[in-house]
Write a protein that holds these residues in place. Structure first.
Motif, PDB file in Angstrom:
ATOM      1  N   GLU A 139      26.587  -7.317  -9.679  1.00  0.00           N
ATOM      2  CA  GLU A 139      27.195  -6.286  -8.835  1.00  0.00           C
ATOM      3  C   GLU A 139      26.431  -6.103  -7.535  1.00  0.00           C
ATOM      4  O   GLU A 139      27.004  -5.832  -6.478  1.00  0.00           O
ATOM      5  CB  GLU A 139      27.261  -4.967  -9.603  1.00  0.00           C
ATOM      6  N   LYS A 140      25.113  -6.278  -7.590  1.00  0.00           N
ATOM      7  CA  LYS A 140      24.289  -6.106  -6.384  1.00  0.00           C
ATOM      8  C   LYS A 140      24.629  -7.143  -5.317  1.00  0.00           C
ATOM      9  O   LYS A 140      24.401  -6.917  -4.134  1.00  0.00           O
ATOM     10  CB  LYS A 140      22.804  -6.190  -6.753  1.00  0.00           C
ATOM     11  N   GLY A 141      25.158  -8.289  -5.731  1.00  0.00           N
ATOM     12  CA  GLY A 141      25.464  -9.350  -4.785  1.00  0.00           C
ATOM     13  C   GLY A 141      26.557  -8.995  -3.788  1.00  0.00           C
ATOM     14  O   GLY A 141      26.655  -9.614  -2.726  1.00  0.00           O
ATOM     15  N   TYR A 142      27.382  -7.985  -4.108  1.00  0.00           N
ATOM     16  CA  TYR A 142      28.476  -7.604  -3.217  1.00  0.00           C
ATOM     17  C   TYR A 142      28.097  -6.461  -2.269  1.00  0.00           C
ATOM     18  O   TYR A 142      28.885  -6.084  -1.412  1.00  0.00           O
ATOM     19  CB  TYR A 142      29.699  -7.180  -4.044  1.00  0.00           C
ATOM     20  N   SER A 143      26.917  -5.922  -2.465  1.00  0.00           N
ATOM     21  CA  SER A 143      26.526  -4.750  -1.690  1.00  0.00           C
ATOM     22  C   SER A 143      25.991  -5.140  -0.315  1.00  0.00           C
ATOM     23  O   SER A 143      25.193  -6.064  -0.185  1.00  0.00           O
ATOM     24  CB  SER A 143      25.464  -3.951  -2.441  1.00  0.00           C
ATOM     25  N   ALA A 189      42.030 -17.996  -3.196  1.00  0.00           N
ATOM     26  CA  ALA A 189      41.694 -16.862  -4.062  1.00  0.00           C
ATOM     27  C   ALA A 189      40.183 -16.779  -4.211  1.00  0.00           C
ATOM     28  O   ALA A 189      39.532 -17.769  -4.553  1.00  0.00           O
ATOM     29  CB  ALA A 189      42.344 -17.018  -5.435  1.00  0.00           C
ATOM     30  N   LEU A 190      39.620 -15.607  -3.945  1.00  0.00           N
ATOM     31  CA  LEU A 190      38.201 -15.326  -4.180  1.00  0.00           C
ATOM     32  C   LEU A 190      38.132 -14.457  -5.428  1.00  0.00           C
ATOM     33  O   LEU A 190      38.591 -13.312  -5.422  1.00  0.00           O
ATOM     34  CB  LEU A 190      37.571 -14.604  -2.990  1.00  0.00           C
ATOM     35  N   VAL A 191      37.577 -15.003  -6.512  1.00  0.00           N
ATOM     36  CA  VAL A 191      37.680 -14.378  -7.832  1.00  0.00           C
ATOM     37  C   VAL A 191      36.307 -13.937  -8.329  1.00  0.00           C
ATOM     38  O   VAL A 191      35.498 -14.765  -8.745  1.00  0.00           O
ATOM     39  CB  VAL A 191      38.294 -15.349  -8.863  1.00  0.00           C
ATOM     40  N   SER A 192      36.048 -12.645  -8.289  1.00  0.00           N
ATOM     41  CA  SER A 192      34.823 -12.150  -8.906  1.00  0.00           C
ATOM     42  C   SER A 192      34.974 -12.177 -10.421  1.00  0.00           C
ATOM     43  O   SER A 192      35.959 -11.665 -10.959  1.00  0.00           O
ATOM     44  CB  SER A 192      34.517 -10.728  -8.441  1.00  0.00           C
ATOM     45  N   MET A 193      34.003 -12.774 -11.098  1.00  0.00           N
ATOM     46  CA  MET A 193      33.967 -12.757 -12.560  1.00  0.00           C
ATOM     47  C   MET A 193      32.754 -11.978 -13.048  1.00  0.00           C
ATOM     48  O   MET A 193      32.267 -12.187 -14.162  1.00  0.00           O
ATOM     49  CB  MET A 193      33.952 -14.187 -13.107  1.00  0.00           C
ATOM     50  N   ASP A 194      32.258 -11.087 -12.194  1.00  0.00           N
ATOM     51  CA  ASP A 194      31.109 -10.287 -12.591  1.00  0.00           C
ATOM     52  C   ASP A 194      31.518  -9.130 -13.480  1.00  0.00           C
ATOM     53  O   ASP A 194      32.625  -8.600 -13.382  1.00  0.00           O
ATOM     54  CB  ASP A 194      30.379  -9.767 -11.345  1.00  0.00           C
ATOM     55  N   ASN A 195      30.597  -8.740 -14.339  1.00  0.00           N
ATOM     56  CA  ASN A 195      30.843  -7.683 -15.308  1.00  0.00           C
ATOM     57  C   ASN A 195      30.636  -6.316 -14.658  1.00  0.00           C
ATOM     58  O   ASN A 195      29.651  -5.637 -14.901  1.00  0.00           O
ATOM     59  CB  ASN A 195      29.899  -7.865 -16.509  1.00  0.00           C
ATOM     60  N   CYS A 196      31.543  -5.960 -13.772  1.00  0.00           N
ATOM     61  CA  CYS A 196      31.473  -4.647 -13.126  1.00  0.00           C
ATOM     62  C   CYS A 196      32.890  -4.165 -12.844  1.00  0.00           C
ATOM     63  O   CYS A 196      33.818  -4.956 -12.717  1.00  0.00           O
ATOM     64  CB  CYS A 196      30.643  -4.680 -11.844  1.00  0.00           C
ATOM     65  N   SER A 197      33.022  -2.866 -12.749  1.00  0.00           N
ATOM     66  CA  SER A 197      34.334  -2.252 -12.578  1.00  0.00           C
ATOM     67  C   SER A 197      34.956  -2.618 -11.236  1.00  0.00           C
ATOM     68  O   SER A 197      34.284  -2.602 -10.203  1.00  0.00           O
ATOM     69  CB  SER A 197      34.189  -0.732 -12.691  1.00  0.00           C
ATOM     70  N   HIS A 198      36.250  -2.965 -11.250  1.00  0.00           N
ATOM     71  CA  HIS A 198      36.994  -3.269 -10.022  1.00  0.00           C
ATOM     72  C   HIS A 198      36.264  -4.330  -9.192  1.00  0.00           C
ATOM     73  O   HIS A 198      36.109  -4.211  -7.988  1.00  0.00           O
ATOM     74  CB  HIS A 198      37.187  -2.001  -9.184  1.00  0.00           C
ATOM     75  N   ASN A 199      35.851  -5.404  -9.863  1.00  0.00           N
ATOM     76  CA  ASN A 199      35.016  -6.418  -9.209  1.00  0.00           C
ATOM     77  C   ASN A 199      35.702  -7.055  -8.002  1.00  0.00           C
ATOM     78  O   ASN A 199      35.067  -7.294  -6.969  1.00  0.00           O
ATOM     79  CB  ASN A 199      34.555  -7.484 -10.207  1.00  0.00           C
ATOM     80  N   GLY A 200      36.996  -7.319  -8.110  1.00  0.00           N
ATOM     81  CA  GLY A 200      37.706  -7.915  -6.975  1.00  0.00           C
ATOM     82  C   GLY A 200      37.736  -7.000  -5.775  1.00  0.00           C
ATOM     83  O   GLY A 200      37.649  -7.441  -4.619  1.00  0.00           O
ATOM     84  N   THR A 310      46.811  -4.122 -15.861  1.00  0.00           N
ATOM     85  CA  THR A 310      46.360  -4.507 -17.201  1.00  0.00           C
ATOM     86  C   THR A 310      44.894  -4.900 -17.193  1.00  0.00           C
ATOM     87  O   THR A 310      44.137  -4.540 -18.102  1.00  0.00           O
ATOM     88  CB  THR A 310      47.230  -5.652 -17.753  1.00  0.00           C
ATOM     89  N   VAL A 311      44.474  -5.637 -16.169  1.00  0.00           N
ATOM     90  CA  VAL A 311      43.048  -5.984 -16.048  1.00  0.00           C
ATOM     91  C   VAL A 311      42.213  -4.712 -16.012  1.00  0.00           C
ATOM     92  O   VAL A 311      41.185  -4.596 -16.690  1.00  0.00           O
ATOM     93  CB  VAL A 311      42.785  -6.821 -14.778  1.00  0.00           C
ATOM     94  N   ASN A 312      42.652  -3.757 -15.224  1.00  0.00           N
ATOM     95  CA  ASN A 312      41.920  -2.501 -15.089  1.00  0.00           C
ATOM     96  C   ASN A 312      41.849  -1.764 -16.420  1.00  0.00           C
ATOM     97  O   ASN A 312      40.803  -1.196 -16.774  1.00  0.00           O
ATOM     98  CB  ASN A 312      42.610  -1.622 -14.040  1.00  0.00           C
ATOM     99  N   LYS A 313      42.930  -1.793 -17.192  1.00  0.00           N
ATOM    100  CA  LYS A 313      42.937  -1.122 -18.484  1.00  0.00           C
ATOM    101  C   LYS A 313      42.008  -1.816 -19.486  1.00  0.00           C
ATOM    102  O   LYS A 313      41.321  -1.158 -20.272  1.00  0.00           O
ATOM    103  CB  LYS A 313      44.370  -1.076 -19.040  1.00  0.00           C
ATOM    104  N   VAL A 314      41.996  -3.153 -19.478  1.00  0.00           N
ATOM    105  CA  VAL A 314      41.100  -3.892 -20.372  1.00  0.00           C
ATOM    106  C   VAL A 314      39.647  -3.567 -20.035  1.00  0.00           C
ATOM    107  O   VAL A 314      38.824  -3.292 -20.917  1.00  0.00           O
ATOM    108  CB  VAL A 314      41.348  -5.410 -20.271  1.00  0.00           C
ATOM    109  N   GLU A 315      39.371  -3.598 -18.741  1.00  0.00           N
ATOM    110  CA  GLU A 315      37.994  -3.321 -18.299  1.00  0.00           C
ATOM    111  C   GLU A 315      37.582  -1.906 -18.685  1.00  0.00           C
ATOM    112  O   GLU A 315      36.472  -1.674 -19.176  1.00  0.00           O
ATOM    113  CB  GLU A 315      37.926  -3.520 -16.778  1.00  0.00           C
ATOM    114  N   LYS A 316      38.490  -0.958 -18.520  1.00  0.00           N
ATOM    115  CA  LYS A 316      38.187   0.439 -18.839  1.00  0.00           C
ATOM    116  C   LYS A 316      37.980   0.605 -20.339  1.00  0.00           C
ATOM    117  O   LYS A 316      37.091   1.348 -20.784  1.00  0.00           O
ATOM    118  CB  LYS A 316      39.318   1.339 -18.337  1.00  0.00           C
TER     119      LYS A 316
END
Length: 528
Positions: A139-143, A189-200, A310-316
């Motif tokens: 997650e820090k990589g996007y900051s 497509a730029l696809v974040s696969m990081d384990n953080c909320s709303h990564n995209g 659906t992605v958001n619900k799975v993550e939540k």
């Protein structure tokens, strides 16, 4: 026996290992001509999960190219781990029955670094064949900002100078997208696969903030900015697979098989890596179907391709109820009680009972059902299979890293659901506030026996400990001294005073601080 392209040709020497059923060199040549998939940050979870999925697609004849991987932060991962092993990795799956599965993963067709190969990476971005660029950079990589929410100097400089000669990674990424627009204009497509909320969304916001500064400074055209807005997609995703650091037990088994060079490497930037990756078997990857230039058929190897909601619900479901809150609770109390294994904690009746009751009684009433994964089944798998797996060498100390960044999403969202409910009150919660009080107790840096305890790395560790200065085990607790922490909505997701939990957390904290053995006594009181 060395892990190399030449060595894996001798299949008789690799009994017990699943070897790639294709020619890695042929795939590498195809990839060089027509790259489809570029990945930044080839850490452990990516190597044993998405990269292994790519291998399956190649073997099924559904892809004829592999993954170009690039390291934008720690080039030693490429120079000391990937390249000496011909870009091969060993994926070791640790099953709950003690059996292990070993696979040589060869889908990394090319390995590059931004430090030494930035021009080559930029050329790959210009290829019309490129469909997706994925990221596991944490997650820090996007900051773009520091702890004070100020733009870091390198980003400020890049924003002023424009796409040429960027120094910060997010600016380099944005510049390469602009380069693609100028070269071919093909979508991406730029696809974040990081384990953080709303990564995209996090990735998109970083890219577009830099691009907007360039637009305002006259460094790019309105047409180029529009390309990033309209033709570059930022799909959201949820990834889940517990992947600890390389474990000595696994290293020993591979060495006994005759493999050389299996010792883990700790780089000068403190990255832990090795020629092998060890992980659990359960795995989940859910991605928003937003690929304007096409994509590999990931759904054919178990990836759930769906819509953003659906992605958001799975993550939540995972992050707020069924896994992450349990992990953080075990991390905090495991450190205080001297555990060095998450699995061992699951044999502790108080700790097992804690997360069982917290998830079922306090979390599940407000769980989000995503429709593609059944929450009860997912939670049962976590409690009965994943966390108790004695062969998974994961530690509470590793999970406790960056806890200050996790509390808000992992517990705050559930508290907000209680606050918004007509039938429940946040003040009625028992175990979630006990986790929050446990975190304050953890910050004291003393275990339940009264011995000094090293806290895991955390960006807010020193500032939070300063606010608790003077508090000692067995000493008086000044409730007002806790107010700046308990009212911090960024830390907890809510003002604990405003939701009626502050007094409960303070009361728990006083009990946990009563003296040696107080942590265990408090758990017995409230869990049993």
């Amino acid at each position: 026996m060395k892990l190399s392209l030449e060595a894996i040709k001798n299949k008789d020497s690799w009994k017990g290992y699943y070897l790639p059923e294709y020619d890695p060199q042929e795939i590498a040549e195809n990839t060089k001509k027509n790259p489809q998939w570029l990945h930044f940050g080839p850490g452990n979870i990516f190597r044993i999960f998405p990269a292994a999925l790519c291998q399956k697609l190649i073997e099924a004849g559904k892809m004829d190219t592999g993954i170009v991987c690039c390291e934008g932060y720690d080039e030693e991962v490429i120079l000391k781990c990937f390249r000496p092993n011909d870009n091969l990795s060993i994926g070791v799956t640790l099953n709950a029955d003690g059996s292990i599965e070993k696979e040589v993963i060869a889908s990394f067709a090319q390995t590059l670094t931004m430090l030494y190969d930035s021009e080559e990476v930029a050329e790959i971005f210009k290829k019309p064949s490129l469909q997706m660029v994925s990221f596991t950079i944490t997650e820090k990589g996007y900051s773009l900002r520091n702890a004070k929410h100020e733009l870091v100097p390198a980003v400020v400089e890049d924003m002023a100078n424009g796409p040429e000669g960027c120094k910060s990674f997010m600016a380099q990424l944005t510049a390469m997208c602009i380069g693609r627009k100028r070269a071919c204009g093909t979508p991406l497509a730029l696809v974040s696969m990081d384990n953080c909320s709303h990564n995209g969304e996090k990735l998109q916001m970083a890219v577009m903030e830099i691009a907007k500064a360039w637009l305002d400074n006259g460094k790019i055209t309105a047409d180029e900015y529009a390309y990033l807005e309209n033709d570059v997609a930022f799909p959201w995703s949820m990834i889940d697979k517990i992947t600890p650091r390389p474990n000595p037990m696994v290293e020993e088994k591979l060495t006994e098989d005759g493999l050389e060079g299996m010792s883990p490497i700790i780089t000068t930037k403190h990255t832990y890596t090795a020629a092998f990756v060890n992980a659990e078997k359960p795995q989940y990857l859910v991605i928003e179907d937003k690929f304007p230039n096409g994509r590999p058929p990931l759904e054919d190897v178990g990836v759930i391709i769906t819509d953003r909601d659906t992605v958001n619900k799975v993550e939540k479901m995972k992050v707020c109820t069924c896994l992450n809150p349990l992990h953080t609770c075990l991390a905090i109390y495991g450190c205080l009680l001297g555990y060095e294994s998450i699995a061992a904690e699951m044999d502790d009746p108080e700790l097992k009972g804690f997360i069982d009751k917290m998830s079922h009684e306090e979390g599940m009433p407000f769980v989000v059902d995503p429709g593609v994964i059944e929450p009860e089944q997912f939670l049962d798998e976590v409690l009965e299979v994943r966390l108790p797996n004695p062969f998974m060498p994961d530690t509470p100390q590793r999970i406790a890293t960056d806890t200050s960044q996790k509390l808000s999403i992992r517990y705050g969202e559930t508290i907000k659901a209680y606050m918004a409910s007509d039938d429940h009150e946040a003040a009625g919660l028992t175990l979630i506030p006990l986790v929050q009080a446990g975190y304050l107790r953890y910050l004291i840096g003393v275990d339940d026996e009264g011995n000094p305890m090293e806290c895991s790395p955390d960006p807010l560790l020193s500032s939070l400990q300063e606010k608790l200065a003077g508090m000692e085990l067995g000493g008086e607790i000044d409730a007002e001294q806790l107010r700046p922490i308990l009212s911090d909505e960024v830390l907890f997701g809510v003002d604990l005073y405003g939701c009626g939990l502050a007094d409960k957390v303070i009361g728990y904290f006083k009990e946990l601080m009563a003296g040696p053995g107080a942590v265990r006594a408090t758990l017995k009181k409230y869990v049993d």
